[in-house]
Scaffold this active site. Sequence first.
Site, PDB file in Angstrom:
ATOM      1  N   ASP A 110       0.863  -1.180   0.000  1.00 14.67           N
ATOM      2  CA  ASP A 110       0.000   0.000   0.000  1.00 14.67           C
ATOM      3  C   ASP A 110       0.896   1.226   0.000  1.00 14.67           C
ATOM      4  OD1 ASP A 110      -1.910   1.996   0.445  1.00 14.67           O
ATOM      5  OD2 ASP A 110      -1.960   1.605   2.614  1.00 14.67           O
ATOM      6  N   ASN A 125       0.693   8.373   0.764  1.00 15.87           N
ATOM      7  CA  ASN A 125       1.332   9.667   0.572  1.00 15.87           C
ATOM      8  C   ASN A 125       2.664   9.779   1.305  1.00 15.87           C
ATOM      9  OD1 ASN A 125      -0.712  11.183  -1.010  1.00 15.87           O
ATOM     10  ND2 ASN A 125      -1.994  10.746   0.761  1.00 15.87           N
ATOM     11  N   ILE A 177       5.189   3.416   2.484  1.00 14.61           N
ATOM     12  CA  ILE A 177       4.795   2.201   1.774  1.00 14.61           C
ATOM     13  C   ILE A 177       4.582   1.126   2.829  1.00 14.61           C
ATOM     14  CG2 ILE A 177       5.414   0.514  -0.002  1.00 14.61           C
ATOM     15  CD1 ILE A 177       7.595   2.705  -0.855  1.00 14.61           C
ATOM     16  N   LYS A 178       3.330   0.761   3.048  1.00 12.36           N
ATOM     17  CA  LYS A 178       3.021  -0.307   4.001  1.00 12.36           C
ATOM     18  C   LYS A 178       3.015  -1.636   3.258  1.00 12.36           C
ATOM     19  CE  LYS A 178       0.362   2.792   4.638  1.00 12.36           C
ATOM     20  NZ  LYS A 178       0.356   4.185   4.137  1.00 12.36           N
ATOM     21  N   TYR A 197     -19.305   5.761  -6.508  1.00 16.64           N
ATOM     22  CA  TYR A 197     -18.665   7.013  -6.906  1.00 16.64           C
ATOM     23  C   TYR A 197     -19.142   7.392  -8.303  1.00 16.64           C
ATOM     24  CZ  TYR A 197     -14.827   9.887  -4.981  1.00 16.64           C
ATOM     25  OH  TYR A 197     -14.081  10.862  -4.360  1.00 16.64           O
ATOM     26  N   GLY A 230      -9.816   7.036  -4.950  1.00 13.79           N
ATOM     27  CA  GLY A 230      -8.463   6.646  -4.555  1.00 13.79           C
ATOM     28  C   GLY A 230      -8.389   5.162  -4.253  1.00 13.79           C
ATOM     29  N   ASP A 251      -6.458   3.451  -2.469  1.00 17.36           N
ATOM     30  CA  ASP A 251      -6.277   3.112  -1.054  1.00 17.36           C
ATOM     31  C   ASP A 251      -7.620   3.110  -0.328  1.00 17.36           C
ATOM     32  OD1 ASP A 251      -6.442   5.883  -1.455  1.00 17.36           O
ATOM     33  OD2 ASP A 251      -5.073   6.364   0.200  1.00 17.36           O
ATOM     34  N   ARG A 252      -8.475   4.093  -0.662  1.00 25.98           N
ATOM     35  CA  ARG A 252      -9.818   4.113  -0.072  1.00 25.98           C
ATOM     36  C   ARG A 252     -10.612   2.885  -0.515  1.00 25.98           C
ATOM     37  NH1 ARG A 252     -12.292   9.738  -1.787  1.00 25.98           N
ATOM     38  NH2 ARG A 252     -14.009   9.106  -0.389  1.00 25.98           N
ATOM     39  N   THR A 287      -1.954  11.025   6.211  1.00 21.58           N
ATOM     40  CA  THR A 287      -1.620  12.382   5.791  1.00 21.58           C
ATOM     41  C   THR A 287      -2.889  13.180   5.570  1.00 21.58           C
ATOM     42  OG1 THR A 287       0.375  11.541   4.734  1.00 21.58           O
ATOM     43  CG2 THR A 287      -0.345  13.750   4.119  1.00 21.58           C
TER      44      THR A 287
END
Length: 238
Positions: free
Chosen positions: A6, A9, A12-13, A90, A97, A99-100, A122
């Site tokens: 992941d 911003n 990096i996970k 959406y 996004g 990540d969302r 962030t």
Amino acid sequence: MIVCLDSGNSRIKWGVHDGTGWLAQGAVTHDQPECLTQLLIDWPQPERVMLANVAGAEAYARIRRQLAPWHAVWCDVKSSPAAQGVSNLYDAPERLGVDRWCALIGAWALHRSPAVVVMAGTATTIDTLDAAGRFVGGCILPGVGLMLRSLAGGTAGLPFADGQYSPYPRCTDDAIVSGALEAQAGAIERAFARLPGDAGICLLSGGYGNRISPCLAIPHQLADNLPLEGLRQIARQV
């Protein structure tokens, strides 16, 4: 074995899952992508590598370069109209996004119920799933750190605060930190109040989750690395 990445911003996970549970998780900063090469040593033969990147083209290229031996099993995840039981309402699903999107899928896998899904990094994102697993919408606001920096940078007399939360702050640093955390909690609680009925849950993830949690007056659960869980779920259908 699946490796999930992941790229947010700030960091990096990453996580490694063997189909039963997470074997390891960690994070590296974007200015030290070379640290990712340790994954090649520790986990040399994944079946699949899943990446969700919102950090831009340069960050993507650096990650790919560091993990070049895995290109044959690489999967770049994008937001889509539906995946793993979650529908994306959406206006333009592909513009959500990623990540969302992954966090929503991870949340639905953990709790198949109405939910407010919060990513406190962030930026703070506050997204809502209904009882049918539909993402009905969400909002984005500056994260706690951005709020603190904006006050320090945009005013003449306020510092970058290093205070503590208090319901009745009595010094400037505490007042600034408490204001930022109260703003986050208030937005989350408003979203939670819009959930129908009383069966909903709030899932709180991200680096500032632990700081926001004590300020919330609603039922909630800390859920580390929801995007990684979402990536794992998506890997099952790729």
